[in-house]
Scaffold this motif. Structure first.
Motif, PDB file in Angstrom:
ATOM      1  N   LEU A   1       0.844  -1.186   0.000  1.00 30.26           N
ATOM      2  CA  LEU A   1       0.000   0.000   0.000  1.00 30.26           C
ATOM      3  C   LEU A   1       0.884   1.243   0.000  1.00 30.26           C
ATOM      4  CD1 LEU A   1      -3.054   0.686   0.169  1.00 30.26           C
ATOM      5  CD2 LEU A   1      -2.783   0.837   2.645  1.00 30.26           C
ATOM      6  N   LEU A   2       0.614   2.165  -0.951  1.00 24.22           N
ATOM      7  CA  LEU A   2       1.415   3.386  -1.033  1.00 24.22           C
ATOM      8  C   LEU A   2       1.332   4.192   0.259  1.00 24.22           C
ATOM      9  CD1 LEU A   2       1.005   5.042  -4.560  1.00 24.22           C
ATOM     10  CD2 LEU A   2       3.140   4.677  -3.328  1.00 24.22           C
ATOM     11  N   PHE A   3       0.112   4.562   0.633  1.00 24.74           N
ATOM     12  CA  PHE A   3      -0.086   5.402   1.805  1.00 24.74           C
ATOM     13  C   PHE A   3      -1.304   4.922   2.590  1.00 24.74           C
ATOM     14  CE2 PHE A   3       1.803   8.345  -1.366  1.00 24.74           C
ATOM     15  CZ  PHE A   3       2.980   8.646  -0.696  1.00 24.74           C
ATOM     16  N   THR A   4      -1.361   5.351   3.825  1.00 21.69           N
ATOM     17  CA  THR A   4      -2.582   5.155   4.605  1.00 21.69           C
ATOM     18  C   THR A   4      -3.660   6.024   3.974  1.00 21.69           C
ATOM     19  OG1 THR A   4      -1.338   4.750   6.642  1.00 21.69           O
ATOM     20  CG2 THR A   4      -3.642   5.455   6.875  1.00 21.69           C
ATOM     21  N   ASN A   5      -4.677   5.381   3.407  1.00 24.53           N
ATOM     22  CA  ASN A   5      -5.700   6.131   2.677  1.00 24.53           C
ATOM     23  C   ASN A   5      -7.060   6.095   3.355  1.00 24.53           C
ATOM     24  OD1 ASN A   5      -6.539   3.537   2.145  1.00 24.53           O
ATOM     25  ND2 ASN A   5      -5.839   3.527   0.025  1.00 24.53           N
ATOM     26  N   ALA A   6      -7.116   5.493   4.537  1.00 24.29           N
ATOM     27  CA  ALA A   6      -8.385   5.436   5.273  1.00 24.29           C
ATOM     28  C   ALA A   6      -8.086   5.098   6.724  1.00 24.29           C
ATOM     29  CB  ALA A   6      -9.315   4.383   4.672  1.00 24.29           C
ATOM     30  N   GLY A   7      -9.040   5.365   7.595  1.00 27.46           N
ATOM     31  CA  GLY A   7      -8.841   5.115   9.013  1.00 27.46           C
ATOM     32  C   GLY A   7      -8.657   3.659   9.356  1.00 27.46           C
TER      33      GLY A   7
ATOM     34  N   LYS B   1     -13.976  -1.706  20.321  1.00 23.80           N
ATOM     35  CA  LYS B   1     -14.515  -0.505  19.677  1.00 23.80           C
ATOM     36  C   LYS B   1     -13.457   0.600  19.748  1.00 23.80           C
ATOM     37  CE  LYS B   1     -18.115  -0.600  22.447  1.00 23.80           C
ATOM     38  NZ  LYS B   1     -19.410  -0.279  23.098  1.00 23.80           N
ATOM     39  N   ALA B   2     -13.287   1.307  18.645  1.00 25.84           N
ATOM     40  CA  ALA B   2     -12.238   2.333  18.600  1.00 25.84           C
ATOM     41  C   ALA B   2     -12.709   3.529  17.799  1.00 25.84           C
ATOM     42  CB  ALA B   2     -10.957   1.762  17.993  1.00 25.84           C
ATOM     43  N   ALA B   3     -12.069   4.673  18.051  1.00 29.06           N
ATOM     44  CA  ALA B   3     -12.320   5.892  17.281  1.00 29.06           C
ATOM     45  C   ALA B   3     -10.981   6.580  17.025  1.00 29.06           C
ATOM     46  CB  ALA B   3     -13.263   6.829  18.023  1.00 29.06           C
ATOM     47  N   THR B   4     -10.841   7.171  15.834  1.00 31.96           N
ATOM     48  CA  THR B   4      -9.576   7.822  15.481  1.00 31.96           C
ATOM     49  C   THR B   4      -9.831   9.085  14.663  1.00 31.96           C
ATOM     50  OG1 THR B   4      -9.308   6.660  13.364  1.00 31.96           O
ATOM     51  CG2 THR B   4      -8.391   5.594  15.310  1.00 31.96           C
TER      52      THR B   4
ATOM     53  N   THR C   1     -11.894  21.368  -7.672  1.00 36.67           N
ATOM     54  CA  THR C   1     -13.148  21.308  -6.915  1.00 36.67           C
ATOM     55  C   THR C   1     -12.887  21.844  -5.511  1.00 36.67           C
ATOM     56  OG1 THR C   1     -12.869  19.133  -5.857  1.00 36.67           O
ATOM     57  CG2 THR C   1     -13.625  19.156  -8.160  1.00 36.67           C
ATOM     58  N   GLY C   2     -13.953  22.007  -4.765  1.00 40.13           N
ATOM     59  CA  GLY C   2     -13.816  22.499  -3.398  1.00 40.13           C
ATOM     60  C   GLY C   2     -13.728  21.395  -2.383  1.00 40.13           C
ATOM     61  N   ARG C   3     -13.667  20.115  -2.834  1.00 35.69           N
ATOM     62  CA  ARG C   3     -13.739  19.012  -1.877  1.00 35.69           C
ATOM     63  C   ARG C   3     -12.703  17.912  -2.068  1.00 35.69           C
ATOM     64  NH1 ARG C   3     -16.998  15.327  -4.892  1.00 35.69           N
ATOM     65  NH2 ARG C   3     -18.108  16.341  -6.599  1.00 35.69           N
ATOM     66  N   HIS C   4     -11.852  18.001  -3.093  1.00 34.31           N
ATOM     67  CA  HIS C   4     -10.840  16.965  -3.297  1.00 34.31           C
ATOM     68  C   HIS C   4      -9.505  17.403  -2.705  1.00 34.31           C
ATOM     69  CE1 HIS C   4     -13.659  15.406  -6.416  1.00 34.31           C
ATOM     70  NE2 HIS C   4     -13.159  14.254  -5.979  1.00 34.31           N
ATOM     71  N   HIS C   5      -8.808  16.424  -2.088  1.00 32.69           N
ATOM     72  CA  HIS C   5      -7.528  16.701  -1.442  1.00 32.69           C
ATOM     73  C   HIS C   5      -6.574  15.530  -1.620  1.00 32.69           C
ATOM     74  CE1 HIS C   5      -9.534  20.055   0.472  1.00 32.69           C
ATOM     75  NE2 HIS C   5     -10.444  19.234   0.968  1.00 32.69           N
ATOM     76  N   THR C   6      -5.283  15.829  -1.478  1.00 32.19           N
ATOM     77  CA  THR C   6      -4.304  14.751  -1.372  1.00 32.19           C
ATOM     78  C   THR C   6      -4.235  14.323   0.091  1.00 32.19           C
ATOM     79  OG1 THR C   6      -2.566  16.458  -1.246  1.00 32.19           O
ATOM     80  CG2 THR C   6      -2.949  15.398  -3.379  1.00 32.19           C
ATOM     81  N   PHE C   7      -3.778  15.220   0.965  1.00 33.94           N
ATOM     82  CA  PHE C   7      -3.773  14.932   2.402  1.00 33.94           C
ATOM     83  C   PHE C   7      -5.094  15.385   3.021  1.00 33.94           C
ATOM     84  CE2 PHE C   7      -3.438  16.514   6.713  1.00 33.94           C
ATOM     85  CZ  PHE C   7      -2.919  15.403   7.373  1.00 33.94           C
ATOM     86  N   PHE C   8      -5.628  14.562   3.919  1.00 32.99           N
ATOM     87  CA  PHE C   8      -6.819  14.967   4.681  1.00 32.99           C
ATOM     88  C   PHE C   8      -6.862  14.175   5.980  1.00 32.99           C
ATOM     89  CE2 PHE C   8      -7.976  11.361   2.134  1.00 32.99           C
ATOM     90  CZ  PHE C   8      -8.869  10.618   2.893  1.00 32.99           C
ATOM     91  N   GLU C   9      -7.748  14.595   6.870  1.00 29.00           N
ATOM     92  CA  GLU C   9      -7.951  13.901   8.143  1.00 29.00           C
ATOM     93  C   GLU C   9      -9.291  13.185   8.103  1.00 29.00           C
ATOM     94  OE1 GLU C   9      -6.507  16.285  11.769  1.00 29.00           O
ATOM     95  OE2 GLU C   9      -6.847  17.820  10.240  1.00 29.00           O
ATOM     96  N   MET C  10      -9.270  11.903   8.446  1.00 25.37           N
ATOM     97  CA  MET C  10     -10.498  11.121   8.423  1.00 25.37           C
ATOM     98  C   MET C  10     -10.929  10.777   9.844  1.00 25.37           C
ATOM     99  SD  MET C  10     -11.437   7.565   6.445  1.00 25.37           S
ATOM    100  CE  MET C  10     -11.554   8.332   4.836  1.00 25.37           C
ATOM    101  N   LEU C  11     -12.122  11.239  10.201  1.00 29.98           N
ATOM    102  CA  LEU C  11     -12.727  10.872  11.479  1.00 29.98           C
ATOM    103  C   LEU C  11     -13.409   9.521  11.296  1.00 29.98           C
ATOM    104  CD1 LEU C  11     -14.404  14.330  12.163  1.00 29.98           C
ATOM    105  CD2 LEU C  11     -12.252  13.513  13.136  1.00 29.98           C
ATOM    106  N   GLY C  12     -13.156   8.592  12.195  1.00 31.45           N
ATOM    107  CA  GLY C  12     -13.751   7.267  12.010  1.00 31.45           C
ATOM    108  C   GLY C  12     -13.996   6.541  13.313  1.00 31.45           C
ATOM    109  N   ASN C  13     -15.019   5.697  13.299  1.00 30.39           N
ATOM    110  CA  ASN C  13     -15.248   4.799  14.425  1.00 30.39           C
ATOM    111  C   ASN C  13     -15.303   3.368  13.897  1.00 30.39           C
ATOM    112  OD1 ASN C  13     -17.967   5.925  13.424  1.00 30.39           O
ATOM    113  ND2 ASN C  13     -18.648   4.103  14.585  1.00 30.39           N
TER     114      ASN C  13
END
Length: 890
Positions: A35-41, A59-62, A82-94
């Motif tokens: 995997l190139l990069f961490t692309n999801a939580g 159960k976890a949250a990050t 666009t106003g919503r596409h990014h390379t780096f971003f922060e993903m909130l997840g449970n």
């Protein structure tokens, strides 16, 4: 709400709901080179979903740092547009690992959005996978969402997987209706439209399956939950914005770009897109370098380089002429360093790498853009719209343009790049520069042998596998299975023949993994064979290159194989030293360091590694001291054959793009180093004796090389240095510790004397110049001075030409000389005549007569040649006639 408040609110909400809050993992997936990069939580929980790893909490949250700029999930082309596409971003997840499933995930998500965030239920829509009746029923009956607000979509939208293989499952998305004013305005605009009206906020993945490389999906041991919501999108919504770039996560960076470029955001659509792209890419640059990554031409490093160069090109579009990314990346550190302290720790590295990479690219950017512009114009005249792969490759190879950057530049002109042709040229280059991998011999290979490598037919190649037993045995007897002479298999060979021999098993190490092959002898009754080298063209084939010195040998004979063990032991010392060096470099310079190549022999070793700057003397001293401390520590060097996953758990380094087998050989130097390696090593680090670094330098952009020796060779280097120092001290008549100071004073005095001498020469040349001017003649209405002069080299001759040109005021000077047995000619033309006469053209015409070549600019050019004895006729006869011809042509 500020983004920092939203981040905290999310984690606090799930903490109150009995979830363990887990820190973000690295952007570089640990132990997963596929995997190139961490692309999801969920990436850090992949083994938990597969049932291969257990966590204390179910159960976890990050809040996970994510990167999508390569592979399946790649948003790079859309960034800025666009106003919503990014390379780096922060993903909130449970996440739920076999605890709650669909009902719990849906209830928790709805509770956070409508409760903690207070979003209006009337603006929220949901989607479910087309076959997921259960999820639809929970939304409708459990939550109370009206049926018309629940949309069923297909696999493209509502079935999620992390990559080509791994955990996956159907998903349900929560969307926010931002209103008709944000949408495309088309009558059919609805959920599923590509416009921004129905904004996806949260994706709830019901992880039920594991997808294999063949596409087969098998149920996971325990159905689990993986959810993801972009902090950037939620921040924009909570701050009343319709673009993520208008949230407080981006506005400080955009303000920095405005200040640097003097371009106001919001005034021009194309420039706005460039400002957004720079803001996004600056975040990616800061976080990737902060993770320890360096720009390079392969793997993850290449993605970073692409991002940096795209950002630099956007800066040029805004009119920014100087490097600026180090400033915008530093703004990211200031903005986000409180949440991610690794940015603060790496700030100097981020600034230095950004500055250096951008400076190198800007050196070639303008020339590359000119070539691309000319190509576009030529193709437009031919009514073609495809940039040839050869052109795209030249832009990449010579001017540093990644192919996607070329595609992005020409896209607005309606052109595309021949990606297939580009990849063809790239593959050709890779084949030309291919070298043995340090991992190659660590992997257990299976499958057919390449028959061509051992001059055999495919049918009997399988019979020629040879087993390496040299890890334990220093000598062995074995049966000869193949003899090759002049590229052809033969049944026997005799004294004087140079052959290649394969045996069933051998203690000889075949060249691989950067380690040189063994030499030694083979013997039988009446037979003496010298082994001059050993190769390993395939993992299970070892070829001995031999000279039959006495007797003869045939296929099927038994021979005694004895490597030169003193030579082998020296190679062992050097190979273990490379592992120690790798570990020490990562300790001293940072985790971005990774091996980029190595060569290990009995004489010494060299080690290539990724790093952005030349090492300072004190850094080299520290590295050498740490290596020798490890040697004095007499640490155990342990080797083991074990499953790849087990090796990773023991701390073995694994790099993206390397191919590893199911079974590997792990070499561990106590708790200092753990690497996958098939080479030979010492048993204890004390066996190395001593390490001495002999040189450090650059191999290519971003790659450094250290050369070193060990044991007796290191002692020899130290002794020779001591003898040289003593000799210098004796000559200079000073103590050894004063040699450097004495030499420095002598050099300073030499420079003073040279300066005085140069002044005397200039005075003499000035007097000579007045004498030379008497030889000026007029040709075609132009004053021409063609003379031969004495000079100490080209530089002095150029100064003379400048002086004479200035005294002429208008005219042509051709001045020749000889130096070091070669001819030199300088031509100089005053500015008022350069449109009629080119100095470069003059020397090109004169150069063949002195057996050389020449060239330069219109006002000053130089030629050199080997025929010094022809300088007189060239200056006195050919130069005037050449200028006369040029005057006549004009």
């Amino acid at each position: 709400m500020k983004s920092s408040d939203i981040r905290k609110s999310f984690l606090d909400y799930f903490s109150r709901n009995s979830h363990s809050v887990i820190p973000s993992s690295s952007l570089i997936p640990e132990g997963d080179p596929t995997l190139l990069f961490t692309n999801a939580g969920m990436v850090q929980f992949k083994k938990v979903f597969l049932g291969d790893e257990k966590r204390p909490a179910a159960k976890a949250a990050t809040c996970q740092k994510c990167m999508r700029a390569g592979g399946k999930h790649n948003d790079l082309e859309n960034v800025g547009r666009t106003g919503r596409h990014h390379t780096f971003f922060e993903m909130l997840g449970n996440f739920s690992f076999g605890d709650y499933f669909k009902t719990g995930a849906i209830e928790l998500a709805w509770g956070f959005l409508t409760g903690a965030m207070k979003l209006s239920e009337d603006k929220l829509w949901v989607t479910v996978f087309e076959d997921d009746d259960e999820a639809g029923r929970i939304w409708r009956e459990g939550i109370g969402v009206k049926s018309e607000r629940i949309k069923r979509l297909g696999e493209d939208s509502n079935f999620w997987s992390m990559g080509g293989v791994g955990p996956c499952g159907p998903c349900s998305e929560i969307l926010l209706d931002q209103g008709e004013g944000v949408g495309c305005g088309k009558p059919g605009c609805a959920v599923g439209c590509d416009c921004d009206r129905f904004l996806e906020l949260w994706n709830l993945v019901f992880m039920q399956y594991n997808k294999s490389s063949s596409g087969e999906m098998t149920p996971l041991p325990k159905p689990s939950i993986d959810t993801g919501m972009g902090l950037e999108r939620l921040a924009a919504v909570m701050q009343g914005k319709t673009s993520n770039y208008e949230s407080d996560l981006f506005t400080p960076i955009i303000e920095s770009v405005e200040e640097i470029s003097s371009v106001k955001y919001g005034g021009d659509q194309e420039k706005d897109a460039s400002i957004r792209a720079i803001a996004d890419h600056s975040r990616a640059i800061a976080f990737l370098i902060g993770t320890g990554l360096m720009p390079s031409n392969e793997g993850r490093g290449y993605v970073l380089r692409r991002i940096m160069r795209r950002a630099a090109r956007h800066g040029r579009f805004l009119g920014i002429e100087e490097p600026f990314l180090y400033k915008t990346a530093s703004r990211v550190v200031t903005l986000m360093g409180g949440v991610y302290p690794e940015l603060v720790r790496s700030e100097e590295l981020i600034r230095n790498l950004s500055m250096g990479e951008e400076e190198r690219f800007l050196e070639t950017l303008e020339r590359g853009l000119d070539i691309l512009g000319s190509e576009v114009e030529a193709l437009r005249r031919q009514k073609k719209t495809v940039i040839p792969g050869d052109v795209a490759f030249k832009l990449y190879d010579t001017y540093g343009f990644p192919s996607d950057l070329t595609a992005d530049i020409v896209k607005s002109d309606g052109f595309i790049v021949d990606e297939e042709g580009f990849e063809l040229r790239m593959n050709e280059q890779r084949e030309r520069s291919a070298s043995s991998s340090s991992i190659a011999s660590a992997v257990h290979f299976e499958g057919k042998l390449d028959a061509k490598l051992i001059h055999s037919t495919a049918e009997d190649a399988e019979k020629l596998r040879s087993r390496f037993i040299g890890y334990l045995d220093e000598a062995a007897s074995s049966r000869v299975t193949r003899i090759t002479k002049d590229g052809q298999p033969v049944e026997s060979a005799r004294a004087g023949d140079k052959v290649e021999i394969i045996t069933e098993e051998t203690p000889f190490y075949g060249e691989s993994g950067g380690q040189a092959g063994d030499t030694g002898v083979m013997a039988a009754k009446g037979v003496a064979i010298k082994v001059t080298d050993t190769k390993r063209p395939s993992a299970d084939v070892i070829i001995h290159r031999c000279l039959i010195e006495e007797g003869g040998i045939s296929v099927g004979d038994e021979v005694e194989l004895r490597p030169d063990m003193e030579r082998r032991k020296a190679a062992c010392r050097n190979h273990t030293a490379t592992h120690i060096l790798h570990a020490v470099l990562r300790q001293t310079l940072g985790p971005h360091v990774r091996q980029a190549g190595s060569l290990v022999s009995h004489e010494g070793f060299r080690f290539d590694f990724n790093h952005y700057a030349a090492l300072k003397d004190k850094e080299i001293d520290e590295i050498e001291q740490r290596m020798n401390a490890a040697v004095r520590g007499n640490m155990e060097v342990a080797t083991s054959i074990l499953p790849y996953d087990e090796a990773l758990k023991k701390g073995a380094l694994a790099f993206f793009g390397e191919k590893y087998g199911a079974t590997v050989r792990l070499v561990q130097v106590d708790n200092l180093s753990a690497e996958l390696c098939g080479g030979t090593h010492v048993k204890m680090t004390g066996d190395i004796g001593l390490v001495k670094i002999t040189s450090e330098g650059s191999v290519s952009s971003g790659v450094r090389r250290i050369e070193a020796v060990t044991s007796e060779a290191a002692l020899k280097v130290l002794n020779e240095s001591e003898r040289h120092l003593s000799g210098c001290a004796a000559i200079l008549k000073v103590p050894k510790d004063m040699v450097a100071g004495k030499i420095k004073k002598l050099i300073e005095r030499q420079k003073e004397l040279e300066k005085e001498l140069d002044g005397l020469r200039r005075g003499r040349k000035g007097e000579d110049a007045d004498g030379f001017l008497k030889h000026t003649r007029e040709i075609g209405g132009v004053k021409v001075l063609a003379i031969k002069a004495d000079a100490q080299g080209p530089e002095e001759l150029r100064k003379m030409a400048d002086m004479l040109r200035a005294k002429l005021k208008s005219g042509i000077v051709v001045i020749g000389s000889t130096h070091g047995g070669k001819a030199i000619i300088i031509a100089s033309v005053t500015q008022d005549l350069v449109k009629r006469f080119s100095a470069g053209e003059i020397v090109k015409r004169l150069a063949p007569n002195i057996g050389g070549k020449g060239g330069g600019k219109a006002d000053m050019a130089q030629a050199g040649g080997k025929d010094a004895d022809r300088i007189d006729e060239t200056i006195s006869i050919l130069a005037p006639s050449t200028i006369a011809e040029m005057a006549g042509e004009k």
